[in-house]
Scaffold this motif. Structure first.
Motif, PDB file in Angstrom:
ATOM      1  N   GLY A 122       0.823  -1.205   0.000  1.00 14.42           N
ATOM      2  CA  GLY A 122       0.000   0.000   0.000  1.00 14.42           C
ATOM      3  C   GLY A 122       0.852   1.249   0.000  1.00 14.42           C
ATOM      4  O   GLY A 122       1.851   1.331   0.731  1.00 14.42           O
TER       5      GLY A 122
ATOM      6  N   VAL B 283       0.411   5.297   0.528  1.00 17.20           N
ATOM      7  CA  VAL B 283      -0.578   6.263   1.002  1.00 17.20           C
ATOM      8  C   VAL B 283       0.051   7.634   1.199  1.00 17.20           C
ATOM      9  O   VAL B 283       1.274   7.783   1.266  1.00 17.20           O
TER      10      VAL B 283
ATOM     11  N   LYS C 269       2.074  10.000  -5.123  1.00 16.80           N
ATOM     12  CA  LYS C 269       1.914   8.542  -5.151  1.00 16.80           C
ATOM     13  C   LYS C 269       1.402   8.035  -6.497  1.00 16.80           C
ATOM     14  O   LYS C 269       1.861   6.990  -6.990  1.00 16.80           O
TER      15      LYS C 269
ATOM     16  N   GLU D 268      -5.838   4.170  -6.652  1.00 16.97           N
ATOM     17  CA  GLU D 268      -7.041   4.630  -5.945  1.00 16.97           C
ATOM     18  C   GLU D 268      -8.301   4.052  -6.580  1.00 16.97           C
ATOM     19  O   GLU D 268      -9.196   4.807  -6.996  1.00 16.97           O
TER      20      GLU D 268
ATOM     21  N   SER E 187     -11.698   5.167  -4.642  1.00 20.95           N
ATOM     22  CA  SER E 187     -11.913   6.524  -4.124  1.00 20.95           C
ATOM     23  C   SER E 187     -13.126   7.209  -4.738  1.00 20.95           C
ATOM     24  O   SER E 187     -13.725   8.089  -4.125  1.00 20.95           O
TER      25      SER E 187
ATOM     26  N   ALA F  99      -3.553   4.747  -2.459  1.00 21.96           N
ATOM     27  CA  ALA F  99      -4.777   5.287  -1.853  1.00 21.96           C
ATOM     28  C   ALA F  99      -4.415   6.416  -0.899  1.00 21.96           C
ATOM     29  O   ALA F  99      -3.253   6.571  -0.494  1.00 21.96           O
ATOM     30  N   HIS F 100      -5.404   7.212  -0.549  1.00 28.06           N
ATOM     31  CA  HIS F 100      -5.214   8.224   0.486  1.00 28.06           C
ATOM     32  C   HIS F 100      -6.007   7.894   1.746  1.00 28.06           C
ATOM     33  O   HIS F 100      -5.845   8.546   2.772  1.00 28.06           O
ATOM     34  N   ASN F 101      -6.840   6.863   1.666  1.00 31.77           N
ATOM     35  CA  ASN F 101      -7.648   6.428   2.800  1.00 31.77           C
ATOM     36  C   ASN F 101      -6.917   5.316   3.530  1.00 31.77           C
ATOM     37  O   ASN F 101      -6.793   4.201   3.032  1.00 31.77           O
ATOM     38  N   LEU F 102      -6.426   5.598   4.731  1.00 32.22           N
ATOM     39  CA  LEU F 102      -5.625   4.616   5.453  1.00 32.22           C
ATOM     40  C   LEU F 102      -6.436   3.431   5.948  1.00 32.22           C
ATOM     41  O   LEU F 102      -5.891   2.342   6.121  1.00 32.22           O
TER      42      LEU F 102
ATOM     43  N   VAL G  73      -6.438   1.010   3.053  1.00 32.07           N
ATOM     44  CA  VAL G  73      -5.132   0.371   2.904  1.00 32.07           C
ATOM     45  C   VAL G  73      -4.929  -0.699   3.967  1.00 32.07           C
ATOM     46  O   VAL G  73      -4.377  -1.772   3.701  1.00 32.07           O
TER      47      VAL G  73
END
Length: 346
Positions: free
Chosen positions: A53, A55, A62, A188, A191, A220-223, A226
């Motif tokens: 992952g 992030v 990323k 992503e 998302s 992704a930006h959503n932990l 991930v």
């Protein structure tokens, strides 16, 4: 549900000191006046069969990392080795065999599918380009891929605008899977979807990984997303990796102050439960003119003078946990963090 961490010995993808800069042109002659350092010295490896992952906040670079690995975006420096082959050393005409084993699922399920092509033709396009099978065999593969991603055979004759966002992303996954690649970059992929659909797509990706032995780079930006799917996680900030660790270690004992701030922003499912929220002050600096020293020092609540002057080395501070921070030290086989003059065991 707890997902076991995979153990793999072979490194399928090795990224070393990757740099991707974008020119800023000015004047009548449009000469290069400066460079946007979107990716500036990123190094990591993805083991065969695992999900890595990647992030970070929007704009940290990323997605550019993923596109540069596939040579969809030219690299400024560094190297990428896939299954022992130097990706950047290959001429454009020699990339075709490599691309069969390296696929991508794009972020936007609406713009990544050709609206003028039926779904069956979209999935079969890669098979035709690589000359895989007869026309009948290609159609059989298309039907198989539709079934694998939870769609029906008659969907092959429909066009992308006839599907929902979740269904379109399933089509994108089927297209990437049709060539039976070893490695897929998921940029992503959930998302743009509703929360209820996100879990379905994540479960689908995990099932396909187990069935086909796939290796993922999951961006992704959503932990929380991930955590659900990854085996190891890398955290990026302003074009650089600040921490890489096993998923369990990262979420249980984050070492970098930026990682701690990101994890503190994850909402808890229990409304009455409370946890300390770390609110970062200030705006993310521009990659056009990044700060000296540690790039996070302008927003870090623990920053000291050395953070402003010297860039921290990316080192293994704890077993299999790499961190770039002056405030983290290895003591007795574990890691400690200097917090306002006191040592706190992470």
């Amino acid at each position: 549900m707890t997902i076991p961490v995979k153990v793999a010995s072979k490194e399928l993808l090795v990224v070393d000191d990757l740099k991707t800069y974008f020119p800023v042109r000015a004047g009548v002659l449009q000469r290069v006046a400066a460079w946007v350092k979107a990716v500036d010295g990123v190094s990591f490896a993805v083991r065969e069969g695992e999900t890595f992952g990647l992030v970070g906040e929007s704009g940290c670079g990323k997605t550019t990392v993923g596109r540069t690995i596939l040579r969809l975006q030219p690299a400024t420096g560094g190297s990428v080795f896939f299954d022992g082959e130097d990706v950047f050393a290959k001429r454009p005409g020699d990339l075709k065999p490599l691309r069969r084993n390296m696929q991508i699922v794009f972020q936007d399920p609406y713009s990544s599918l050709d609206p003028r092509m039926p779904v069956g033709a979209i999935i079969a396009e890669g098979l035709q380009i690589h000359g895989i099978g007869s026309q009948k065999e290609q159609q059989e593969i298309v039907m198989e891929m539709l079934d694998k991603v939870g769609l029906n055979p008659y969907h092959a004759n429909r066009y992308p605008h006839e599907f929902s966002g979740g269904q379109r992303q399933r089509i994108g996954i089927a297209r990437a899977l049709a060539l039976r690649p070893k490695f897929i970059i998921c940029d992503e992929p959930v998302s743009a979807l509703d929360v209820s659909i996100q879990s379905q797509i994540l479960n689908l990706l995990r099932t396909l990984s187990e069935e086909f032995g796939l290796t993922y780079l999951f961006i992704a930006h959503n932990l929380s997303v991930v955590e659900h799917i990854s085996d190891r996680v890398g955290v990026m900030y302003l074009g650089k990796l600040v921490e890489v660790a096993n998923r369990v270690d990262l979420y249980r004992n984050p070492l970098h102050p930026y990682t701690r701030a990101l994890l503190s922003a994850i909402p808890l499912p229990k409304p009455r439960s409370r946890h300390q929220r770390i609110v970062l002050k200030g705006e993310i600096p521009s990659p056009l003119n990044p700060p000296s020293g540690c790039r996070f020092h302008t927003r870090c609540p623990l920053a000291i003078d050395i953070c402003k002057q010297q860039e921290p080395a990316f080192e293994e501070k704890a077993p299999q946990q790499w961190v770039a921070c002056h405030l983290v030290e290895s003591v007795g086989g574990t890691a400690v963090l200097h917090d306002k003059g006191e040592l706190q065991v992470s």
